[in-house]
Scaffold this active site. Structure first.
Site, PDB file in Angstrom:
ATOM      1  N   GLY A  20       0.709  -1.161   0.028  1.00  0.00           N
ATOM      2  CA  GLY A  20       0.183  -0.004   0.106  1.00  0.00           C
ATOM      3  C   GLY A  20       0.892   1.411  -0.091  1.00  0.00           C
ATOM      4  O   GLY A  20       0.493   2.236   0.642  1.00  0.00           O
ATOM      5  N   ARG A  73     -14.596 -15.794 -10.411  1.00  0.00           N
ATOM      6  CA  ARG A  73     -14.180 -14.232 -10.199  1.00  0.00           C
ATOM      7  C   ARG A  73     -15.476 -13.262 -10.425  1.00  0.00           C
ATOM      8  O   ARG A  73     -15.472 -12.321  -9.509  1.00  0.00           O
ATOM      9  CB  ARG A  73     -13.495 -14.058 -11.780  1.00  0.00           C
ATOM     10  CG  ARG A  73     -12.851 -12.687 -11.771  1.00  0.00           C
ATOM     11  CD  ARG A  73     -12.185 -12.327 -13.099  1.00  0.00           C
ATOM     12  NE  ARG A  73     -11.013 -13.271 -13.284  1.00  0.00           N
ATOM     13  CZ  ARG A  73      -9.989 -13.332 -12.913  1.00  0.00           C
ATOM     14  NH1 ARG A  73      -9.467 -12.426 -12.011  1.00  0.00           N
ATOM     15  NH2 ARG A  73      -8.981 -14.348 -13.148  1.00  0.00           N
ATOM     16  N   MET A  98      -4.190  -6.636  -7.221  1.00  0.00           N
ATOM     17  CA  MET A  98      -3.699  -7.634  -8.301  1.00  0.00           C
ATOM     18  C   MET A  98      -4.775  -8.421  -8.709  1.00  0.00           C
ATOM     19  O   MET A  98      -4.700  -9.810  -8.621  1.00  0.00           O
ATOM     20  CB  MET A  98      -2.522  -8.383  -7.727  1.00  0.00           C
ATOM     21  CG  MET A  98      -1.277  -7.299  -7.601  1.00  0.00           C
ATOM     22  SD  MET A  98      -0.924  -6.319  -8.605  1.00  0.00           S
ATOM     23  CE  MET A  98       0.061  -7.425  -9.737  1.00  0.00           C
ATOM     24  N   HIS A 117      -0.190   2.190 -13.573  1.00  0.00           N
ATOM     25  CA  HIS A 117       0.225   1.166 -14.175  1.00  0.00           C
ATOM     26  C   HIS A 117       1.971   1.373 -14.498  1.00  0.00           C
ATOM     27  O   HIS A 117       1.993   2.594 -14.964  1.00  0.00           O
ATOM     28  CB  HIS A 117      -0.191   0.754 -15.480  1.00  0.00           C
ATOM     29  CG  HIS A 117       0.473  -0.514 -16.106  1.00  0.00           C
ATOM     30  ND1 HIS A 117       0.213  -1.864 -15.621  1.00  0.00           N
ATOM     31  CD2 HIS A 117       0.958  -0.661 -17.138  1.00  0.00           C
ATOM     32  CE1 HIS A 117       0.898  -2.573 -16.411  1.00  0.00           C
ATOM     33  NE2 HIS A 117       1.487  -1.860 -17.279  1.00  0.00           N
ATOM     34  N   THR A 149     -11.246   0.293 -18.060  1.00  0.00           N
ATOM     35  CA  THR A 149     -11.947   0.041 -19.007  1.00  0.00           C
ATOM     36  C   THR A 149     -12.017  -1.559 -19.042  1.00  0.00           C
ATOM     37  O   THR A 149     -11.141  -2.108 -18.468  1.00  0.00           O
ATOM     38  CB  THR A 149     -12.032   0.431 -20.536  1.00  0.00           C
ATOM     39  OG1 THR A 149     -10.897   0.211 -21.040  1.00  0.00           O
ATOM     40  CG2 THR A 149     -12.256   2.183 -20.472  1.00  0.00           C
ATOM     41  N   GLU A 151     -10.842  -3.231 -21.288  1.00  0.00           N
ATOM     42  CA  GLU A 151      -9.510  -3.744 -21.961  1.00  0.00           C
ATOM     43  C   GLU A 151      -8.328  -3.726 -20.828  1.00  0.00           C
ATOM     44  O   GLU A 151      -8.148  -2.570 -20.112  1.00  0.00           O
ATOM     45  CB  GLU A 151      -9.121  -2.823 -23.037  1.00  0.00           C
ATOM     46  CG  GLU A 151      -7.674  -3.217 -23.788  1.00  0.00           C
ATOM     47  CD  GLU A 151      -7.329  -2.373 -24.917  1.00  0.00           C
ATOM     48  OE1 GLU A 151      -6.095  -2.392 -25.387  1.00  0.00           O
ATOM     49  OE2 GLU A 151      -8.064  -1.348 -25.179  1.00  0.00           O
ATOM     50  N   GLN A 181       7.575   8.570  -8.609  1.00  0.00           N
ATOM     51  CA  GLN A 181       6.608   9.305  -9.341  1.00  0.00           C
ATOM     52  C   GLN A 181       5.313   8.883  -9.498  1.00  0.00           C
ATOM     53  O   GLN A 181       4.318   9.596  -9.379  1.00  0.00           O
ATOM     54  CB  GLN A 181       7.098   9.055 -10.939  1.00  0.00           C
ATOM     55  CG  GLN A 181       8.471   9.316 -11.223  1.00  0.00           C
ATOM     56  CD  GLN A 181       8.844  10.819 -10.827  1.00  0.00           C
ATOM     57  OE1 GLN A 181       7.924  11.779 -11.206  1.00  0.00           O
ATOM     58  NE2 GLN A 181      10.154  11.122 -10.394  1.00  0.00           N
TER      59      GLN A 181
END
Length: 221
Positions: A20, A73, A98, A117, A149, A151, A181
């Protein structure tokens, strides 16, 4: 809407799976006097995730929903949605969560679901991004905040931070420099959303009423 119904700060639920560090950056940003958002809940799919302790230390509601307790899931994601919606969030933030999310989950939070990401998307979707950037001989590497989204790692880019790759970089050293960053641009993107400045319009990002380029807002280091 991007603000809590009572006119208060934007309510943010953060999903985690690990230590975290990005969650901590968001908690620290939310503690500032001029913060436009509050972290109202932290949820992990792993009961032992250290991020849950970070939330507890900050007085934030924290709960684990172990994905291993669910047969598939879809069932897990429905349980997750039920817990999230109890907190009436304006925004859901993935901070090292994850899990690949089901289309049903993504559609439910469409336009108010963010992810970070560790690559300059669209490069290196998926895992092992630092090693892949080094193997390709890239002169720069970075991190991307984007709307989620259906994808995987493919939603509209909000902001990217780029750093030069050094000759002696390893995946570990690159990861540490990228993480610095991450802790800058994730609170920035969440603040933009909370202030009503940022939104997703179809497959594009709008900031202050203007469409961002496909690569999002760029920060060079």
């Amino acid at each position: 809407m991007t603000r809590q119904q009572d006119g208060g700060k934007c309510r943010v639920v953060v999903l985690i799976s690990g230590s975290g560090t990005n969650l901590q950056a968001l908690i620290d940003a939310a503690a500032r006097d001029d913060a436009s958002f509050s972290v109202c809940s932290v949820i992990s799919n792993k009961p032992g995730a250290y991020g849950l302790a970070r939330a507890g230390d900050a007085g934030i509601a924290a709960v684990a929903i172990d994905h291993r307790d669910y047969g598939d899931r879809e069932t897990f994601d429905r349980a997750l949605m039920e817990e999230i919606d109890c907190h009436r969030p304006d925004l859901v933030v993935l901070a090292g969560f994850m899990r690949i999310l089901t289309p049903e989950f993504v559609r439910h939070y469409s336009g108010r679901l963010l992810n970070i990401h560790p690559s300059l998307l669209p490069k290196y979707q998926g895992l092992n991004t630092h090693a892949r950037a080094l193997e390709a001989g890239d002169p720069e590497h970075g991190v991307t905040v984007h709307f989620v989204t259906e994808e995987l790692d493919g939603g509209p880019t909000i902001v990217q931070a780029a750093i030069p790759v050094k000759d002696d970089d390893t995946p570990d050293t690159l990861a540490r420099r990228i993480q610095v960053q991450e802790h800058v641009i994730y609170p920035l993107a969440v603040s933009w959303f909370a202030e009503g400045r940022l939104r997703m319009v179809e497959d594009r990002c709008q900031l202050d009423g203007e469409f961002l380029p496909r690569s999002g807002h760029r920060i060079e280091n």
